[in-house]
Motif scaffolding. Structure first.
Motif, short mmCIF file in Angstrom:
data_model
loop_
_atom_site.label_atom_id
_atom_site.label_comp_id
_atom_site.label_asym_id
_atom_site.label_seq_id
_atom_site.Cartn_x
_atom_site.Cartn_y
_atom_site.Cartn_z
N VAL A 9 1.00 -1.19 -0.11
CA VAL A 9 -0.12 0.23 0.05
C VAL A 9 0.86 1.35 -0.06
O VAL A 9 1.80 1.38 0.77
CB VAL A 9 -0.90 -0.07 1.11
N LEU A 10 0.69 2.25 -0.86
CA LEU A 10 1.67 3.34 -1.02
C LEU A 10 1.62 3.99 0.30
O LEU A 10 2.87 4.62 0.63
CB LEU A 10 1.14 4.30 -2.29
N ALA A 11 0.63 4.19 0.89
CA ALA A 11 0.94 4.99 2.26
C ALA A 11 1.58 4.34 3.28
O ALA A 11 2.41 5.02 3.99
CB ALA A 11 -0.72 5.22 2.74
N ASP A 12 1.47 3.13 3.33
CA ASP A 12 2.35 2.33 4.23
C ASP A 12 4.08 2.51 3.83
O ASP A 12 4.76 2.51 4.73
CB ASP A 12 2.09 0.63 4.23
N ALA A 13 4.16 2.23 2.24
CA ALA A 13 5.39 2.41 1.88
C ALA A 13 5.97 3.85 2.28
O ALA A 13 7.21 4.00 2.73
CB ALA A 13 5.61 2.23 0.43
N PHE A 14 5.24 4.69 2.05
CA PHE A 14 5.77 6.25 2.51
C PHE A 14 6.15 6.18 3.89
O PHE A 14 7.21 6.95 4.10
CB PHE A 14 4.64 7.29 2.03
N ARG A 15 5.12 5.81 4.67
CA ARG A 15 5.25 6.05 6.20
C ARG A 15 6.48 5.26 6.50
O ARG A 15 7.46 5.71 7.47
CB ARG A 15 4.10 5.66 7.00
N HIS A 16 6.70 4.03 6.04
CA HIS A 16 7.73 3.21 6.52
C HIS A 16 9.14 3.89 6.12
O HIS A 16 10.14 3.80 6.84
CB HIS A 16 7.84 1.81 6.15
N ALA A 17 9.38 4.50 4.91
CA ALA A 17 10.64 5.15 4.56
C ALA A 17 10.84 6.28 5.45
O ALA A 17 12.02 6.60 5.76
CB ALA A 17 10.41 5.61 2.99
N MET A 18 9.90 7.14 5.59
CA MET A 18 9.98 8.17 6.40
C MET A 18 10.37 7.84 7.80
O MET A 18 11.29 8.47 8.24
CB MET A 18 8.63 9.14 6.42
N PHE A 19 9.85 6.84 8.30
CA PHE A 19 10.01 6.51 9.80
C PHE A 19 11.62 6.02 9.79
O PHE A 19 12.26 6.22 10.72
CB PHE A 19 9.24 5.51 10.20
N CYS A 20 11.87 5.08 8.93
CA CYS A 20 13.23 4.49 8.70
C CYS A 20 14.30 5.57 8.87
O CYS A 20 15.28 5.53 9.50
CB CYS A 20 13.50 3.75 7.77
N LEU A 21 13.91 6.90 7.93
CA LEU A 21 15.06 7.78 8.04
C LEU A 21 15.01 8.63 9.27
O LEU A 21 16.05 9.00 9.91
CB LEU A 21 14.24 8.81 6.82
N LEU A 22 13.89 8.96 9.97
CA LEU A 22 13.63 9.56 11.22
C LEU A 22 14.42 8.68 12.45
O LEU A 22 15.23 9.11 13.29
CB LEU A 22 12.54 9.77 11.63
N VAL A 23 14.69 7.21 12.43
CA VAL A 23 15.05 6.54 13.40
C VAL A 23 16.51 6.65 13.15
O VAL A 23 17.28 6.91 14.28
CB VAL A 23 14.68 5.16 13.15
N LEU A 24 16.99 6.60 11.95
CA LEU A 24 18.36 6.92 11.67
C LEU A 24 19.09 8.11 12.40
O LEU A 24 19.92 8.29 12.95
CB LEU A 24 18.79 6.95 10.14
N MET A 25 18.29 9.25 11.88
CA MET A 25 18.57 10.49 12.62
C MET A 25 18.43 10.66 14.10
O MET A 25 19.28 11.48 14.51
CB MET A 25 17.58 11.68 11.83
N CYS A 26 17.60 10.05 14.60
CA CYS A 26 17.24 9.95 15.88
C CYS A 26 18.33 9.31 16.86
O CYS A 26 18.83 9.96 17.77
CB CYS A 26 15.93 9.50 16.42
N PHE A 27 18.60 8.38 16.42
CA PHE A 27 19.73 7.21 17.10
C PHE A 27 20.83 7.01 16.42
O PHE A 27 21.69 6.27 17.04
CB PHE A 27 19.01 5.79 17.42
N GLY A 28 21.09 7.43 15.39
CA GLY A 28 22.26 7.44 14.78
C GLY A 28 22.86 5.72 14.53
O GLY A 28 24.06 5.74 14.32
N GLU A 29 22.01 5.05 14.20
CA GLU A 29 22.40 3.61 14.05
C GLU A 29 21.46 2.92 13.07
O GLU A 29 20.18 2.99 12.81
CB GLU A 29 22.19 2.70 15.28
N TRP A 30 22.12 2.13 11.90
CA TRP A 30 21.45 1.41 11.10
C TRP A 30 20.85 0.17 11.80
O TRP A 30 21.56 -0.59 12.28
CB TRP A 30 22.28 0.88 9.94
N LEU A 31 19.51 0.20 12.10
CA LEU A 31 19.02 -0.96 12.54
C LEU A 31 18.47 -1.99 11.76
O LEU A 31 17.98 -1.71 10.69
CB LEU A 31 18.05 -0.57 13.66
#
Length: 519
Positions: free
Chosen positions: A176-198
């Motif tokens: 679902v496009l909405a889910d794909a958009f949200r997951h991509a944005m969330f992955c980006l923010l997790v990287l910016m927040c915690f500085g780690e590739w999880l």
């Protein structure tokens, strides 16, 4: 009585309050004046104790249509009462500018009932009260993590990774496009927040915890705005659920924050290898470790709970707003292939074919891309209301009295769609933001005047405004460069709206994607 559920208890309470109203009905009928100058904005009849009965009979999803009717009847500034609490709604851009810019310091606090209920001290950026601690936290976020130079350079690899993940997800189909958009944005923010590739499992766990907290807060905690001294006992289970959700966030966040603290200590001792394959040099969590709050005549470090809340806020603020706006813009490009084609022509003209991606430097040379983004934010702001403000003192704005303690809400979507200010406001026309258009030169910060305010205005304007524009331009440009977005035969794009945490498409976007570039 043992089997009476919470809703029945609430009805019994309301019945008691109605009876009490009979005894108080002759009190407080007139509108309050401010030194003979202004009056509280007009609105429907409010009764003592209960407040505006219209409020009680409408859900949150019905609030915006109700307010449109009230604005049409009473004017662009209206009042509603929730119990004894006054809420004022502003749909006029000039009144909004007078309140948020000319009198911004007096309207910079936030109303927040649940802070005390959850035992939280309010030390966050979006919901904390205006003052030295709030200024310190906001300055730290803007200067250390969201500063344009930091956002472009330090986090470019994170954006590129999120872009590749999104493109791969869209190529694979089935998502679902909405889910794909949200997951991509969330992955980006997790990287910016915690500085780690999880790994994916860790990201999903954090996402579930964040979504659970956000959904509960948005749908279950609003009841405490009505007579909190009573509702905190009737709905105490909701408070316990909130506390449990916060504990879950802490379980997930603190190991990541502790790892950054350990890394910082190792850097001081020069014990970290020069090259690390999974760790960013900078993260938002790093900056929180260095903050000293000016309290009680001295300085203190943030507590673990405060850091967890600030990290949660960071993830919330940039995920749903960004993914929602991205979906609306792509839906408009699907519906308007001529606009999409014009945008693609601009992208091609400014980028060589051997590029792996459209970079931030490339987007600076694309005025039509910026116009598309601004038009998307004007017509489809992710939040139809700015976060509410609270008056710190009696104030007169635009001939109206805003009493001390009143909550003031600004109707963002109404201002951006005002037919008195915009030509054909419900038509998607990026050209309006080009020279000669009715939106030429619009300043989204609203400092000189408000035409649209998707990021808020004044002292509480969104701290991530510049980063949000950077991300929207980057992802829209790359999505149009990679794919032609077509309407699926028999599935017309539906622009009906639905209120969740943001205002989303009631029928999520589905599109036929045709690959333009083969890597």
């Amino acid at each position: 009585m043992a089997n009476v559920d919470a809703s029945q208890w609430l009805m019994l309470l309301l019945a008691f309050l109605v009876a009490l109203f009979i005894l108080l009905s002759l009190r407080g009928g007139g509108e309050r004046k401010c030194g003979g100058r202004g009056r509280v904005p007009p609105g429907p009849l409010a009764v003592p104790v209960l407040g505006t009965l219209l409020w009680l009979s409408h859900s949150s999803a019905d609030l915006e249509p109700l307010l449109r009717r009230l604005v049409a009847r009473y004017g662009p500034v209206v009042s509603l009462r929730v119990g004894s609490h006054l809420s004022i709604f502003v749909a006029d851009r000039r009144v909004a500018h007078a309140a948020l810019v000319a009198r911004g310091a007096a309207l910079a606090d936030r109303p927040e009932v649940t802070r005390a209920l959850l035992g939280e001290n309010g030390n966050t950026i979006t919901r904390g009260n205006y003052g030295p601690t709030w200024r310190l936290l906001r300055r730290n976020l803007v200067a250390e993590t969201l500063h344009p130079s930091r956002a472009r350079a330090a986090f470019a690899p994170a954006r590129s990774w999120a872009r590749r993940a999104l493109v791969d997800g869209l190529v694979g189909g089935g998502a679902v496009l909405a889910d794909a958009f949200r997951h991509a944005m969330f992955c980006l923010l997790v990287l910016m927040c915690f500085g780690e590739w999880l790994d994916e499992a860790a990201v999903r766990a954090i996402g579930d915890a964040q979504h659970g907290w956000l959904l509960h807060y948005a749908t279950k905690m609003k009841v405490f705005a009505f007579c909190p001294a009573v509702t905190k006992h009737i709905f105490r289970g909701r408070i316990q659920t909130s506390l449990a959700l916060r504990r879950r966030q802490k379980e997930l966040f603190m190991p990541l924050i502790s790892a950054r603290r350990e890394r910082k200590n190792q850097l001081v001792e020069r014990a970290v290898p020069e090259k690390e394959t999974t760790t960013f040099e900078h993260s938002y969590a790093d900056t929180l470790l260095d903050i000293k709050l000016p309290e009680d005549g001295g300085d203190r470090a943030l507590t673990d709970d405060e850091m967890v809340r600030l990290c949660s806020e960071f993830l919330d603020a940039g995920t749903d707003t960004m993914s929602t706006t991205l979906q609306w813009i792509m839906a408009e490009l699907v519906k308007n292939p001529t606009i999409q084609s014009k945008l693609h022509d601009e992208i091609k003209s400014k980028t060589s074919d051997d590029h792996d991606e459209i970079t931030e430097d490339d987007t600076h040379k694309m005025p039509y891309l910026k116009a598309v983004i601004l038009e998307g934010l004007r017509k489809h702001p992710p939040g139809h209301f700015a976060l509410p403000h609270k008056a710190a003192e009696d104030m007169e704005v635009g001939g109206y009295l805003i009493p001390k303690g009143a909550t003031v809400n600004f109707m963002v979507a109404e201002m951006g769609r005002d037919e008195r200010e915009w030509e054909n406001p419900m038509q998607f026309m990026p050209e309006r933001f080009l020279p000669g258009g009715d939106g030429e030169g619009v300043d989204v910060t609203g400092s000189k005047g408000i035409r649209m305010m998707p990021f808020g205005v004044g002292r509480r304007i969104c701290a991530g405004l510049n980063t949000a524009m950077l991300h929207l331009e980057y992802f829209v440009a790359n999505m149009v460069w990679e794919f032609e977005w077509r309407e699926i035969a028999g599935e017309e794009v539906d622009f009906a709206e639905k209120l969740e945490f943001t205002t989303v498409m009631a029928k999520p976007l589905r599109a036929q994607l045709v690959r333009r570039r083969m890597n």
